[in-house]
Write a protein that holds these residues in place. Structure first.
Motif, PDB file in Angstrom:
ATOM      1  N   ASP A  70     -67.369  32.773  20.645  1.00 48.81           N
ATOM      2  CA  ASP A  70     -66.796  31.841  19.678  1.00 48.81           C
ATOM      3  C   ASP A  70     -67.373  32.205  18.309  1.00 48.81           C
ATOM      4  OD1 ASP A  70     -66.451  29.638  17.917  1.00 48.81           O
ATOM      5  OD2 ASP A  70     -66.335  28.232  19.587  1.00 48.81           O
ATOM      6  N   ILE A  71     -66.564  32.782  17.440  1.00 50.16           N
ATOM      7  CA  ILE A  71     -67.072  33.303  16.167  1.00 50.16           C
ATOM      8  C   ILE A  71     -67.793  32.234  15.365  1.00 50.16           C
ATOM      9  CG2 ILE A  71     -66.419  34.305  13.937  1.00 50.16           C
ATOM     10  CD1 ILE A  71     -64.097  35.696  15.379  1.00 50.16           C
ATOM     11  N   ASP A  72     -67.186  31.084  15.211  1.00 49.59           N
ATOM     12  CA  ASP A  72     -67.815  30.025  14.412  1.00 49.59           C
ATOM     13  C   ASP A  72     -69.137  29.580  15.023  1.00 49.59           C
ATOM     14  OD1 ASP A  72     -65.763  30.065  12.568  1.00 49.59           O
ATOM     15  OD2 ASP A  72     -64.661  28.417  13.503  1.00 49.59           O
ATOM     16  N   SER A  73     -69.219  29.581  16.346  1.00 48.27           N
ATOM     17  CA  SER A  73     -70.427  29.140  17.027  1.00 48.27           C
ATOM     18  C   SER A  73     -71.602  30.070  16.736  1.00 48.27           C
ATOM     19  CB  SER A  73     -70.167  29.064  18.539  1.00 48.27           C
ATOM     20  OG  SER A  73     -71.343  28.722  19.245  1.00 48.27           O
ATOM     21  N   ILE A  74     -71.395  31.378  16.890  1.00 50.11           N
ATOM     22  CA  ILE A  74     -72.519  32.300  16.690  1.00 50.11           C
ATOM     23  C   ILE A  74     -72.847  32.453  15.202  1.00 50.11           C
ATOM     24  CG2 ILE A  74     -71.020  34.330  16.824  1.00 50.11           C
ATOM     25  CD1 ILE A  74     -74.764  34.004  17.809  1.00 50.11           C
ATOM     26  N   VAL A  75     -71.830  32.390  14.344  1.00 48.61           N
ATOM     27  CA  VAL A  75     -72.111  32.444  12.904  1.00 48.61           C
ATOM     28  C   VAL A  75     -72.936  31.226  12.486  1.00 48.61           C
ATOM     29  CG1 VAL A  75     -71.060  32.281  10.607  1.00 48.61           C
ATOM     30  CG2 VAL A  75     -70.162  33.912  12.289  1.00 48.61           C
ATOM     31  N   ALA A  76     -72.614  30.060  13.027  1.00 50.11           N
ATOM     32  CA  ALA A  76     -73.377  28.849  12.709  1.00 50.11           C
ATOM     33  C   ALA A  76     -74.821  28.976  13.164  1.00 50.11           C
ATOM     34  CB  ALA A  76     -72.725  27.632  13.353  1.00 50.11           C
ATOM     35  N   ALA A  77     -75.048  29.603  14.326  1.00 51.79           N
ATOM     36  CA  ALA A  77     -76.416  29.805  14.809  1.00 51.79           C
ATOM     37  C   ALA A  77     -77.187  30.706  13.855  1.00 51.79           C
ATOM     38  CB  ALA A  77     -76.390  30.395  16.212  1.00 51.79           C
ATOM     39  N   GLY A  78     -76.543  31.757  13.375  1.00 52.00           N
ATOM     40  CA  GLY A  78     -77.206  32.637  12.411  1.00 52.00           C
ATOM     41  C   GLY A  78     -77.537  31.923  11.122  1.00 52.00           C
ATOM     42  N   ARG A 114     -61.648  38.498  27.084  1.00 53.22           N
ATOM     43  CA  ARG A 114     -62.917  37.765  26.997  1.00 53.22           C
ATOM     44  C   ARG A 114     -64.103  38.726  26.865  1.00 53.22           C
ATOM     45  NH1 ARG A 114     -66.172  35.043  31.074  1.00 53.22           N
ATOM     46  NH2 ARG A 114     -64.615  35.526  32.663  1.00 53.22           N
ATOM     47  N   THR A 115     -64.022  39.862  27.538  1.00 49.92           N
ATOM     48  CA  THR A 115     -65.082  40.866  27.432  1.00 49.92           C
ATOM     49  C   THR A 115     -65.194  41.380  26.004  1.00 49.92           C
ATOM     50  OG1 THR A 115     -64.772  41.527  29.743  1.00 49.92           O
ATOM     51  CG2 THR A 115     -65.913  43.078  28.300  1.00 49.92           C
ATOM     52  N   PHE A 116     -64.047  41.704  25.401  1.00 53.88           N
ATOM     53  CA  PHE A 116     -64.074  42.188  24.016  1.00 53.88           C
ATOM     54  C   PHE A 116     -64.560  41.097  23.057  1.00 53.88           C
ATOM     55  CE2 PHE A 116     -60.554  45.641  24.595  1.00 53.88           C
ATOM     56  CZ  PHE A 116     -61.437  46.381  25.376  1.00 53.88           C
ATOM     57  N   ALA A 117     -64.140  39.859  23.318  1.00 53.08           N
ATOM     58  CA  ALA A 117     -64.565  38.756  22.447  1.00 53.08           C
ATOM     59  C   ALA A 117     -66.080  38.592  22.461  1.00 53.08           C
ATOM     60  CB  ALA A 117     -63.896  37.463  22.879  1.00 53.08           C
ATOM     61  N   THR A 118     -66.680  38.798  23.617  1.00 51.42           N
ATOM     62  CA  THR A 118     -68.128  38.650  23.746  1.00 51.42           C
ATOM     63  C   THR A 118     -68.862  39.903  23.287  1.00 51.42           C
ATOM     64  OG1 THR A 118     -67.831  37.158  25.628  1.00 51.42           O
ATOM     65  CG2 THR A 118     -70.001  38.162  25.370  1.00 51.42           C
ATOM     66  N   ASN A 119     -68.475  41.045  23.848  1.00 52.84           N
ATOM     67  CA  ASN A 119     -69.246  42.274  23.658  1.00 52.84           C
ATOM     68  C   ASN A 119     -68.991  42.952  22.320  1.00 52.84           C
ATOM     69  OD1 ASN A 119     -69.891  41.674  26.280  1.00 52.84           O
ATOM     70  ND2 ASN A 119     -69.116  43.558  27.171  1.00 52.84           N
ATOM     71  N   ASN A 120     -67.864  42.679  21.686  1.00 56.17           N
ATOM     72  CA  ASN A 120     -67.522  43.381  20.445  1.00 56.17           C
ATOM     73  C   ASN A 120     -67.399  42.449  19.249  1.00 56.17           C
ATOM     74  OD1 ASN A 120     -65.627  45.053  22.764  1.00 56.17           O
ATOM     75  ND2 ASN A 120     -67.272  46.103  21.695  1.00 56.17           N
ATOM     76  N   THR A 121     -66.420  41.542  19.272  1.00 54.20           N
ATOM     77  CA  THR A 121     -66.307  40.602  18.160  1.00 54.20           C
ATOM     78  C   THR A 121     -67.573  39.763  18.054  1.00 54.20           C
ATOM     79  OG1 THR A 121     -63.920  40.501  18.573  1.00 54.20           O
ATOM     80  CG2 THR A 121     -64.861  38.847  17.102  1.00 54.20           C
ATOM     81  N   GLY A 122     -68.130  39.367  19.197  1.00 50.66           N
ATOM     82  CA  GLY A 122     -69.361  38.585  19.190  1.00 50.66           C
ATOM     83  C   GLY A 122     -70.533  39.337  18.609  1.00 50.66           C
ATOM     84  N   LEU A 123     -70.578  40.643  18.815  1.00 51.32           N
ATOM     85  CA  LEU A 123     -71.650  41.460  18.245  1.00 51.32           C
ATOM     86  C   LEU A 123     -71.538  41.483  16.722  1.00 51.32           C
ATOM     87  CD1 LEU A 123     -73.065  44.766  19.520  1.00 51.32           C
ATOM     88  CD2 LEU A 123     -72.001  44.771  17.266  1.00 51.32           C
ATOM     89  N   ALA A 124     -70.328  41.741  16.219  1.00 47.70           N
ATOM     90  CA  ALA A 124     -70.140  41.763  14.766  1.00 47.70           C
ATOM     91  C   ALA A 124     -70.426  40.393  14.153  1.00 47.70           C
ATOM     92  CB  ALA A 124     -68.717  42.209  14.442  1.00 47.70           C
ATOM     93  N   ALA A 125     -70.006  39.329  14.847  1.00 44.82           N
ATOM     94  CA  ALA A 125     -70.254  37.977  14.340  1.00 44.82           C
ATOM     95  C   ALA A 125     -71.737  37.631  14.367  1.00 44.82           C
ATOM     96  CB  ALA A 125     -69.460  36.961  15.156  1.00 44.82           C
ATOM     97  N   THR A 126     -72.477  38.224  15.309  1.00 44.90           N
ATOM     98  CA  THR A 126     -73.930  38.032  15.341  1.00 44.90           C
ATOM     99  C   THR A 126     -74.576  38.635  14.106  1.00 44.90           C
ATOM    100  OG1 THR A 126     -74.013  38.012  17.763  1.00 44.90           O
ATOM    101  CG2 THR A 126     -76.046  38.601  16.611  1.00 44.90           C
TER     102      THR A 126
END
Length: 270
Positions: A70-78, A114-126
């Motif tokens: 969830d892009i907004d979720s991990i960006v908010a954590a950062g 879901r794999t790409f959302a976690t492993n790729n988009t989620g990495l960039a959003a982190t």
């Protein structure tokens, strides 16, 4: 662990997927080196229980709940980390999932997304919340956790292999973008590491490492600012040799190899 609690001095590491396996081992290794910890996990209760068991108080360790898919979720954590603890010295995008897939099955296309959302988009959003601040400071390290599976596609592992190949390519692109900024981009490719995830595998795992051994070697690679490293190096040699095999030989070698568990067969979260 309340975010308003004053922090102690010392470098800071931000780690996703920190509640078990590689992420937890990395947290322990950086803590031993005197780092303050910013730990991200979906299961915050487990993460907080582990931190308390290690004797880490709120000044030493903060836990942030987020879903990296969830892009907004991990960006908010950062952003919460920046506000509560400051700019990290090291950011490790470790969270990932590994699920087998069959392209003929419609539901497995959703698995791939879901794999790409976690492993790729989620990495960039982190990485996103920290790039500008690290660049302004002129120092830091952004660490992407790939996999030796990035080097050659394995039957039944299409989503995972493709996502990890994308991690390598993305981090290479980011490294070029940040060249000269003082911010290092480190790509680490684990081979087989003994974690709750890999214990479910139904195939042989050569050169298997404990999570603690991997964390020790990863810590050294990050400290050295290494741009790309396979851990252990033996798996890197094996993977490169497989990369050189002509396609017919490679296909024949992997014929009949057990495949990764598909969705519903086993839990596949790192």
């Amino acid at each position: 662990m309340h975010p308003s609690t004053p922090t102690v001095s010392g470098p800071l590491v931000f780690i996703t997927g920190a509640s078990s396996g590689i992420g937890q081992a990395l947290a322990a290794r950086f803590a031993r080196a005197g780092y303050r910890l910013a730990l991200v996990a979906r299961r915050t209760e487990d993460m907080q229980a582990w931190a308390q068991a290690q004797g880490f108080d709120a000044a030493r360790c903060q836990v942030y709940g987020a879903d990296v898919a969830d892009i907004d979720s991990i960006v908010a954590a950062g952003q919460a980390c920046l506000a509560a603890q400051g700019v990290p010295d090291v950011v490790i995008a470790n969270a990932g999932i590994s699920i087998g897939m069959d392209t003929a099955d419609r539901s497995d296309i959703d698995v791939m997304a879901r794999t790409f959302a976690t492993n790729n988009t989620g990495l960039a959003a982190t990485f996103h919340p920290f790039v500008a601040a690290m660049t302004a400071r002129g120092s830091g390290a952004l660490v992407g956790i790939g996999s030796v599976a990035a080097i050659r596609g394995l039957p039944g592992h299409g989503a995972y292999c493709a996502s990890k190949a994308a991690v390598v390519a993305y981090c290479e692109s980011l490294r070029g973008e940040l060249r000269g900024s003082g911010v290092a981009v480190v790509t680490l490719l684990p081979g087989y590491v003994d974690t709750p995830l890999t214990r479910q595998n139904r195939y042989r795992m050569p050169f298997l490492l404990t999570a603690e051994t991997f964390a020790d070697r990863a810590f050294d690679a990050i400290g050295a600012g290494t741009s790309y490293r396979v851990i252990p190096w033996q798996m890197g040699v094996v993977a490169k040799l497989l990369r050189l095999l002509p396609n017919p030989w490679f296909d024949r070698l992997l014929a009949g190899r057990p495949r990764k568990h598909r969705q519903g067969e086993r839990d596949a979260t790192r």
